[in-house]
Design a protein around this motif. Sequence first.
Motif, PDB file in Angstrom:
ATOM      1  N   ALA A 204      -3.811  -8.249 -11.822  1.00 49.05           N
ATOM      2  CA  ALA A 204      -3.935  -7.019 -12.615  1.00 49.05           C
ATOM      3  C   ALA A 204      -5.061  -6.137 -12.070  1.00 49.05           C
ATOM      4  CB  ALA A 204      -4.180  -7.367 -14.082  1.00 49.05           C
ATOM      5  N   PHE A 205      -6.186  -6.743 -11.707  1.00 46.07           N
ATOM      6  CA  PHE A 205      -7.298  -5.999 -11.129  1.00 46.07           C
ATOM      7  C   PHE A 205      -6.863  -5.318  -9.832  1.00 46.07           C
ATOM      8  CE2 PHE A 205     -10.799  -5.849  -8.086  1.00 46.07           C
ATOM      9  CZ  PHE A 205     -11.710  -5.057  -8.767  1.00 46.07           C
ATOM     10  N   CYS A 206      -6.177  -6.044  -8.975  1.00 49.77           N
ATOM     11  CA  CYS A 206      -5.711  -5.474  -7.700  1.00 49.77           C
ATOM     12  C   CYS A 206      -4.746  -4.319  -7.937  1.00 49.77           C
ATOM     13  CB  CYS A 206      -5.051  -6.550  -6.840  1.00 49.77           C
ATOM     14  SG  CYS A 206      -6.203  -7.761  -6.175  1.00 49.77           S
ATOM     15  N   GLY A 207      -3.876  -4.441  -8.923  1.00 46.35           N
ATOM     16  CA  GLY A 207      -2.945  -3.363  -9.243  1.00 46.35           C
ATOM     17  C   GLY A 207      -3.676  -2.113  -9.686  1.00 46.35           C
ATOM     18  N   HIS A 208      -4.676  -2.291 -10.538  1.00 44.67           N
ATOM     19  CA  HIS A 208      -5.480  -1.154 -10.994  1.00 44.67           C
ATOM     20  C   HIS A 208      -6.197  -0.504  -9.817  1.00 44.67           C
ATOM     21  CE1 HIS A 208      -8.307   1.277 -13.268  1.00 44.67           C
ATOM     22  NE2 HIS A 208      -9.256   0.739 -12.537  1.00 44.67           N
ATOM     23  N   MET A 209      -6.805  -1.316  -8.979  1.00 49.10           N
ATOM     24  CA  MET A 209      -7.529  -0.790  -7.817  1.00 49.10           C
ATOM     25  C   MET A 209      -6.588  -0.022  -6.889  1.00 49.10           C
ATOM     26  SD  MET A 209     -10.733  -1.440  -8.180  1.00 49.10           S
ATOM     27  CE  MET A 209     -11.434  -1.270  -6.549  1.00 49.10           C
ATOM     28  N   SER A 210      -5.380  -0.537  -6.684  1.00 51.65           N
ATOM     29  CA  SER A 210      -4.406   0.142  -5.815  1.00 51.65           C
ATOM     30  C   SER A 210      -4.007   1.496  -6.367  1.00 51.65           C
ATOM     31  CB  SER A 210      -3.157  -0.720  -5.637  1.00 51.65           C
ATOM     32  OG  SER A 210      -3.474  -1.906  -4.966  1.00 51.65           O
ATOM     33  N   ASP A 211      -3.956   1.612  -7.692  1.00 55.20           N
ATOM     34  CA  ASP A 211      -3.625   2.894  -8.321  1.00 55.20           C
ATOM     35  C   ASP A 211      -4.725   3.929  -8.107  1.00 55.20           C
ATOM     36  OD1 ASP A 211      -1.228   1.967  -9.309  1.00 55.20           O
ATOM     37  OD2 ASP A 211      -1.982   1.620 -11.344  1.00 55.20           O
ATOM     38  N   CYS A 212      -5.980   3.488  -8.170  1.00 55.85           N
ATOM     39  CA  CYS A 212      -7.114   4.416  -8.159  1.00 55.85           C
ATOM     40  C   CYS A 212      -7.747   4.623  -6.781  1.00 55.85           C
ATOM     41  CB  CYS A 212      -8.191   3.937  -9.120  1.00 55.85           C
ATOM     42  SG  CYS A 212      -7.670   3.936 -10.850  1.00 55.85           S
ATOM     43  N   TYR A 213      -7.599   3.656  -5.900  1.00 59.73           N
ATOM     44  CA  TYR A 213      -8.321   3.690  -4.624  1.00 59.73           C
ATOM     45  C   TYR A 213      -7.410   3.262  -3.474  1.00 59.73           C
ATOM     46  CZ  TYR A 213     -12.006   3.220  -8.111  1.00 59.73           C
ATOM     47  OH  TYR A 213     -12.789   3.387  -9.219  1.00 59.73           O
ATOM     48  N   ASP A 214      -7.602   3.895  -2.335  1.00 61.68           N
ATOM     49  CA  ASP A 214      -6.962   3.448  -1.106  1.00 61.68           C
ATOM     50  C   ASP A 214      -8.090   3.005  -0.190  1.00 61.68           C
ATOM     51  OD1 ASP A 214      -5.323   2.933   1.042  1.00 61.68           O
ATOM     52  OD2 ASP A 214      -5.070   5.038   1.581  1.00 61.68           O
ATOM     53  N   GLU A 215      -8.212   1.698   0.024  1.00 64.66           N
ATOM     54  CA  GLU A 215      -9.338   1.168   0.788  1.00 64.66           C
ATOM     55  C   GLU A 215      -8.879   0.325   1.970  1.00 64.66           C
ATOM     56  OE1 GLU A 215     -12.820   0.941  -2.568  1.00 64.66           O
ATOM     57  OE2 GLU A 215     -11.671  -0.899  -2.218  1.00 64.66           O
ATOM     58  N   HIS A 216      -9.674   0.410   3.021  1.00 69.67           N
ATOM     59  CA  HIS A 216      -9.466  -0.389   4.222  1.00 69.67           C
ATOM     60  C   HIS A 216     -10.832  -0.900   4.656  1.00 69.67           C
ATOM     61  CE1 HIS A 216      -7.372  -1.673   7.849  1.00 69.67           C
ATOM     62  NE2 HIS A 216      -8.464  -1.322   8.500  1.00 69.67           N
ATOM     63  N   LEU A 217     -10.931  -2.189   4.930  1.00 68.69           N
ATOM     64  CA  LEU A 217     -12.200  -2.782   5.326  1.00 68.69           C
ATOM     65  C   LEU A 217     -12.291  -2.882   6.839  1.00 68.69           C
ATOM     66  CD1 LEU A 217     -12.387  -5.695   2.738  1.00 68.69           C
ATOM     67  CD2 LEU A 217     -13.133  -3.318   2.489  1.00 68.69           C
ATOM     68  N   THR A 218     -13.457  -2.528   7.372  1.00 71.96           N
ATOM     69  CA  THR A 218     -13.725  -2.661   8.808  1.00 71.96           C
ATOM     70  C   THR A 218     -15.053  -3.391   8.989  1.00 71.96           C
ATOM     71  OG1 THR A 218     -14.796  -0.486   8.873  1.00 71.96           O
ATOM     72  CG2 THR A 218     -12.437  -0.571   9.422  1.00 71.96           C
ATOM     73  N   GLU A 219     -15.344  -3.725  10.211  1.00 74.23           N
ATOM     74  CA  GLU A 219     -16.616  -4.373  10.556  1.00 74.23           C
ATOM     75  C   GLU A 219     -16.825  -5.640   9.730  1.00 74.23           C
ATOM     76  OE1 GLU A 219     -19.873  -1.431  10.843  1.00 74.23           O
ATOM     77  OE2 GLU A 219     -18.273   0.085  10.738  1.00 74.23           O
ATOM     78  N   ILE A 220     -15.768  -6.398   9.537  1.00 72.74           N
ATOM     79  CA  ILE A 220     -15.826  -7.617   8.712  1.00 72.74           C
ATOM     80  C   ILE A 220     -16.528  -8.723   9.493  1.00 72.74           C
ATOM     81  CG2 ILE A 220     -14.493  -9.391   7.514  1.00 72.74           C
ATOM     82  CD1 ILE A 220     -12.241  -7.263   7.227  1.00 72.74           C
ATOM     83  N   GLU A 221     -17.567  -9.270   8.896  1.00 73.73           N
ATOM     84  CA  GLU A 221     -18.274 -10.429   9.440  1.00 73.73           C
ATOM     85  C   GLU A 221     -18.196 -11.544   8.417  1.00 73.73           C
ATOM     86  OE1 GLU A 221     -19.590 -10.880  12.412  1.00 73.73           O
ATOM     87  OE2 GLU A 221     -19.304  -8.817  13.109  1.00 73.73           O
ATOM     88  N   LEU A 222     -17.787 -12.726   8.856  1.00 67.37           N
ATOM     89  CA  LEU A 222     -17.622 -13.868   7.963  1.00 67.37           C
ATOM     90  C   LEU A 222     -18.665 -14.934   8.260  1.00 67.37           C
ATOM     91  CD1 LEU A 222     -13.739 -14.237   8.201  1.00 67.37           C
ATOM     92  CD2 LEU A 222     -15.072 -12.977   6.482  1.00 67.37           C
ATOM     93  N   PHE A 223     -19.120 -15.586   7.214  1.00 67.57           N
ATOM     94  CA  PHE A 223     -20.109 -16.650   7.321  1.00 67.57           C
ATOM     95  C   PHE A 223     -19.643 -17.799   6.439  1.00 67.57           C
ATOM     96  CE2 PHE A 223     -21.966 -12.458   7.469  1.00 67.57           C
ATOM     97  CZ  PHE A 223     -22.716 -12.477   8.646  1.00 67.57           C
ATOM     98  N   ALA A 224     -19.828 -19.028   6.915  1.00 68.06           N
ATOM     99  CA  ALA A 224     -19.403 -20.190   6.122  1.00 68.06           C
ATOM    100  C   ALA A 224     -20.443 -21.296   6.213  1.00 68.06           C
ATOM    101  CB  ALA A 224     -18.052 -20.705   6.611  1.00 68.06           C
TER     102      ALA A 224
END
Length: 131
Positions: A47-67
């Motif tokens: 439901a949160f993702c659906g709401h976000m998709s309605d209000c915002y168009d987002e694309h993530l770049t420069e992703i750095e992952l740490f584990a």
Amino acid sequence: MTRDVLDRYYAAFNAKDIDAMLAELDEDVAHHVNEGEIRQGKEAFRAFCGHMSDCYDEHLTEIELFASDDGNRAAAEFMVNGTYLKTDPGLPEARNQAYRLPGGAFFTLRDGKIIRVTTYYNLADWLKQVS
């Protein structure tokens, strides 16, 4: 394995594939939203993702992952590149404003599934960019 889970999660985010994101989550995932309530379970996340998709168009770049060495905890840092599409209640009016801001997320994993997602971005920075 942890990095693979996060790679798939963020690839699905950028592809706007909510079902693929959900596939990486435990049924009882706890979603700690920036400036919001904790949402419990996959359906609340959907439901949160659906709401976000309605209000915002987002694309993530420069992703750095740490584990962590044991793979149970992880973090991601990224740039959020977005467009504010539809007014989100309580926020400024949407007029297709572009924004770009750093963000991050913290994760807990168990048995190859994400059981906690905590997201962060600077709300004051976003408000300044869209106002």
